[in-house]
Enzyme design. Structure first.
Site, short mmCIF file in Angstrom:
data_model
loop_
_atom_site.label_atom_id
_atom_site.label_comp_id
_atom_site.label_asym_id
_atom_site.label_seq_id
_atom_site.Cartn_x
_atom_site.Cartn_y
_atom_site.Cartn_z
N HIS A 189 10.78 0.17 -16.11
CA HIS A 189 9.82 1.22 -16.46
C HIS A 189 8.39 0.85 -16.08
O HIS A 189 7.62 1.69 -15.61
CB HIS A 189 9.91 1.54 -17.95
CG HIS A 189 10.72 2.76 -18.25
ND1 HIS A 189 10.35 4.01 -17.82
CD2 HIS A 189 11.89 2.91 -18.91
CE1 HIS A 189 11.25 4.89 -18.22
NE2 HIS A 189 12.21 4.25 -18.88
N CYS B 29 1.08 -12.85 26.04
CA CYS B 29 -0.23 -12.95 25.38
C CYS B 29 -1.31 -13.42 26.34
O CYS B 29 -2.38 -13.83 25.91
CB CYS B 29 -0.14 -13.90 24.18
SG CYS B 29 0.42 -15.57 24.57
#
Length: 800
Positions: free
Chosen positions: A416, A738
């Site tokens: 809850h 890269c």
């Protein structure tokens, strides 16, 4: 008016999902799964909204309830709210149910017994409000459910108690907050055959922690399901890939107690046998079976779903006992949901982690801790404090809405506290005990803390640098700027980054992550001292802490997008410039081809320094909770080196897995030629096109005499790249690049896409342009294939 509209009771096989107005969300969903799907649902019936309204009208309760609700002066006053709601509930429970309605319910129970071939069967009675479980208004879990009910008379009594539960403090407060007049909400009671649970739990067809809808989340506990909702027991937590139905993450937490049914129909708490407390409550096959049901239910409903299940102790059969639309992530834009609006946070260099838990509701907050052990003390809680407790319950809602953040000892992602916090958009961390330290044991009332609920971490003190500052320009009279749009691409566009301080600035760029984070920048800008020197001086922690701080800035700013950290790749001359480096570094005539990258890591002279880098990576991933961090090994000359380095990493607790990838720079010809051998040790490659070109062409790019010969578009380089991509993909490995070429030469980007590269990683200033270029080239490929206008001669581009 149809007979269904005037009925007091309808059977599950008479109900469909569109019958929310008749029987509420829960009952209509149980009916939908029973009548229209092949999902195991315990059979039963539902009282109707008409029955509830008939009860309220015939007993004269409507006027009394309205008078009491209109008398509430301040809904934020928890005492006043509680007192009024208690009066209303007592009135409803104390009223006499109309005889004809009571007879209809009793007859349905007897008929259910006949259908099931049982005498006075045990049933579960679940409240189902007609306004609950709607995609735009969640009141789920605010009304009561009753288990192990037996006998027609008791069923009638419990249905009446369900009616009264429409006026719990939390449900009443929610209707007021959502501006739902109580007269527009009715209560149905779903009465279904009881599953005698040896295990039960909750599952979502979306990862409620981050909105990832490619995953299914399943939480489970032993015994009846109340303890998972109350947070009294922290559940086993499973994450399943929705496409493959493979378990990709599991967190099995010790469960010392369980709630079980007793012979008279009641329940009791009992100890779980010691030999079972640390065991999975579900087998892997049961987890996968549940995931299959979740996937089917989501497909049928067409939205994210929140479901409950039970495992029968007698038959070992799984049952779905509830399904409703998930109400938080289903309302958010998917892209924004993954970002959660908190990707701009950074960690301070001296940030101290005091407790960690499960990131139940993402967000960031700082404030004063207020530890509360009992709901009777919630009136002492002040606006803006950090609520720390064992576990919240529905009675705590008026206090919870005042909290800047919530931290609990117990609970899982579907307790809850987690659900309510997500609905209220309050940062929340639950289940800190599952991470071995209970929040209430280390946090004290009055402490100042910073709560990073996106990553499940609580830091000591107010860390202002973790909060994005508003610039004067942004404060100027609110001009609206149209957002840039970028077409989605199959080829990922990543970003190269060195300076962590720029991570926040660039985090808003449309990059799919960081393809190359250079560790060297951290050494020259922050650490300044040689790692072996710091070990000798007795301060190895300086390496770990400062590396972790810089790395975490990038990982946190980019989360949940992946970050690939390239481990150290200084040459000996560069290491020698660090304080103390002269003692430990050789003088090499050509250090570009010398003691660098992987060859250092396993060398007895350097291995202890390498282990400090690994410790920093572990700190970022494990202590800071930034699981989006991956690593890359540079300059690996031989397959044996790859094996040695990855073995060291494994020995230090960094093991390749679904959420931790180990990549390798492909910058040496041997990496290309022996890719089929390297594949077994890595998850993929990042092409360092600068070094690869230099070593393939035997050309020093820094030597002006031959610099004109250095060209990454050379056919030899292209053939090497294409060979690597083909070989890597055969074993399911990824390939990125890269180097500078994709930034400088759009045509080279076209070649990479045509060759099937998975990612390109470029400097920040080229991200947007590259993103557009990639989209353009991919669209061109699709058009060419559709029209048959593809390249007539592939050698036109010298790619083969």
């Amino acid at each position: 008016m149809s007979s269904r509209d005037t009925a007091n009771v309808l059977w599950f096989n008479e109900l469909h999902r569109q019958d929310v107005s008749l029987v509420g969300g829960k009952s209509s969903s149980l009916g939908e799964m029973t009548s229209s799907m092949d999902v195991p649902v315990p059979y039963g019936f539902a009282t109707t909204a008409r029955a509830y309204r008939y009860f309220m009208d015939k007993t004269g309760l409507n006027d009394k309830v309205n008078a009491l609700l209109n008398g509430i002066v301040d809904y934020e006053d928890s005492d006043e709210l509680h007192k009024t709601c208690e009066q209303i509930r007592n009135l409803i429970v104390g009223a006499t149910m109309p005889t004809d309605l009571a007879n209809d319910i009793q007859k349905a129970y007897v008929d259910l017994a006949d259908k099931m071939g049982q005498s006075d069967p045990f049933v579960a009675i679940r409240s189902s409000a007609t306004a609950e479980d709607l995609p735009n208004a969640s009141f789920a879990g605010q009304q009561e459910s009753y288990l192990n009910i037996k006998g027609a008379a008791d069923v009638v009594n419990r249905v009446q108690q369900c009616y009264s539960s429409l006026f719990t403090d939390r449900a009443t407060y929610y209707r007021h907050k959502q501006q739902f007049p109580y007269e527009k909400v009715a209560l149905s009671a779903a009465v279904q055959m009881m599953v005698f649970s040896k295990a039960s739990g909750i599952m979502f067809s979306v990862n409620v922690a981050n909105g990832d809808d490619s995953k299914i989340v399943i939480d489970g506990i032993r015994g009846l399901g109340e303890y998972i909702v109350l947070g009294k027991v922290t559940p086993n937590h499973f994450v399943v890939d929705k496409d493959t139905l493979k378990i990709i993450e599991r967190n099995v937490v010790k469960q010392p107690v369980e709630l079980m049914r007793v012979a008279n129909g009641g329940t009791k708490e009992q100890a779980v046998p010691a030999e079972l407390q640390d065991k999975q409550v579900l087998t892997d096959s049961q987890v996968i079976e549940l995931a299959g049901y979740a996937k089917e239910i989501e497909k049928h409903y067409g939205c994210y779903m929140d479901m409950e299940y039970a495992l029968d102790v007698n038959t070992d059969r799984l049952w779905i006992v509830q399904a409703r639309p998930e109400t938080v992530w289903s309302q958010r834009n998917k892209a924004k949901a993954n970002d959660t609006g908190d990707d701009n946070v950074v960690a301070a260099a001296d940030a101290k982690v005091v407790v960690r838990g499960l990131p139940a509701s993402p967000g960031l907050a700082t404030g004063v801790v207020h530890v509360i052990d009992s709901p009777k003390d919630i009136d002492k809680f002040k606006q803006g404090e950090i609520l720390v407790t064992l576990m919240t319950s529905p009675d705590w809602v008026p206090a919870m809405k005042k909290a800047a953040a919530i931290v609990t000892n117990n609970g899982g992602m579907t307790c809850h506290a987690a659900i309510v916090s997500r609905e209220m958009e309050i940062p929340c961390i639950v289940g800190t005990e599952s991470k071995h330290v209970a929040a209430t044991s280390v946090l004290k009332t009055g402490d100042i803390v910073t709560v990073d609920a996106k990553n499940g971490v609580v830091y000591s003190g107010k860390i202002e640098s973790m909060f994005k500052k508003t610039t004067p320009a942004a404060q100027a009279a609110g001009q609206v700027v149209a957002a840039e749009s970028f077409a989605p691409t199959a080829t990922g566009v990543m970003m190269n980054l060195g300076d962590p301080e720029l991570a926040e600035k660039y985090s808003s760029l449309p990059a799919d992550g960081i393809g190359l984070m250079r560790e060297e920048f951290l050494w020259t800008t922050y650490i300044h001292e040689h790692p072996l020197y710091l070990i000798e001086e007795g301060h190895p922690e300086k390496v770990v802490d400062m590396l972790a701080d810089g790395i975490s800035k990038v990982a946190r700013a980019m989360a949940p997008r992946p970050v690939v950290l390239r481990l150290s790749d200084f040459k000996s001359s560069e290491y020698r410039k660090l304080k103390g480096g002269e003692k430990f570094e050789p003088h090499e005539p050509a250090d570009l081809l010398g003691w660098r990258g992987a060859s250092r890591y396993y060398d007895p002279k350097y291995i202890n320094a390498f282990k400090l880098e690994l410790a920093a990576v572990k700190k970022v991933r494990n202590e800071f909770g930034l699981k989006n961090l991956n690593v890359m090994i540079p300059f690996v000359r031989t397959v044996d080196e790859a094996q040695k380095v990855t073995a060291i990493m494994t020995g230090e607790g960094l093991v390749r897995s679904a959420d931790f990838k180990v990549y390798m720079m492909a910058e040496i010809p041997s990496n290309i030629i022996l890719a089929d051998k390297f594949n077994q040790f890595v998850d993929g490659y990042s092409i360092g096109s600068n070094d690869l070109t230099m070593l393939l062409l035997g050309c020093d790019r820094n030597n002006d005499t031959v610099a004109s010969l250095f060209d990454e578009r050379n056919l030899a380089v292209k053939r090497a790249i294409r060979h690597l991509i083909t070989t890597a993909h055969k074993d399911g490995k990824t390939v990125s690049i890269c180097g500078q070429a994709p930034s400088e030469f759009p045509d080279f980007t076209n070649f990479l896409i045509q060759s099937g590269i998975d990612y390109v990683s470029v400097n920040p200033d080229m991200v947007k342009e590259t993103k557009r270029n990639v989209a353009h080239f991919e669209q061109r490929i699709m058009l060419d294939k559709a029209t048959g206008r593809g390249l007539q001669d592939p050698t036109d581009y010298d790619w083969n």
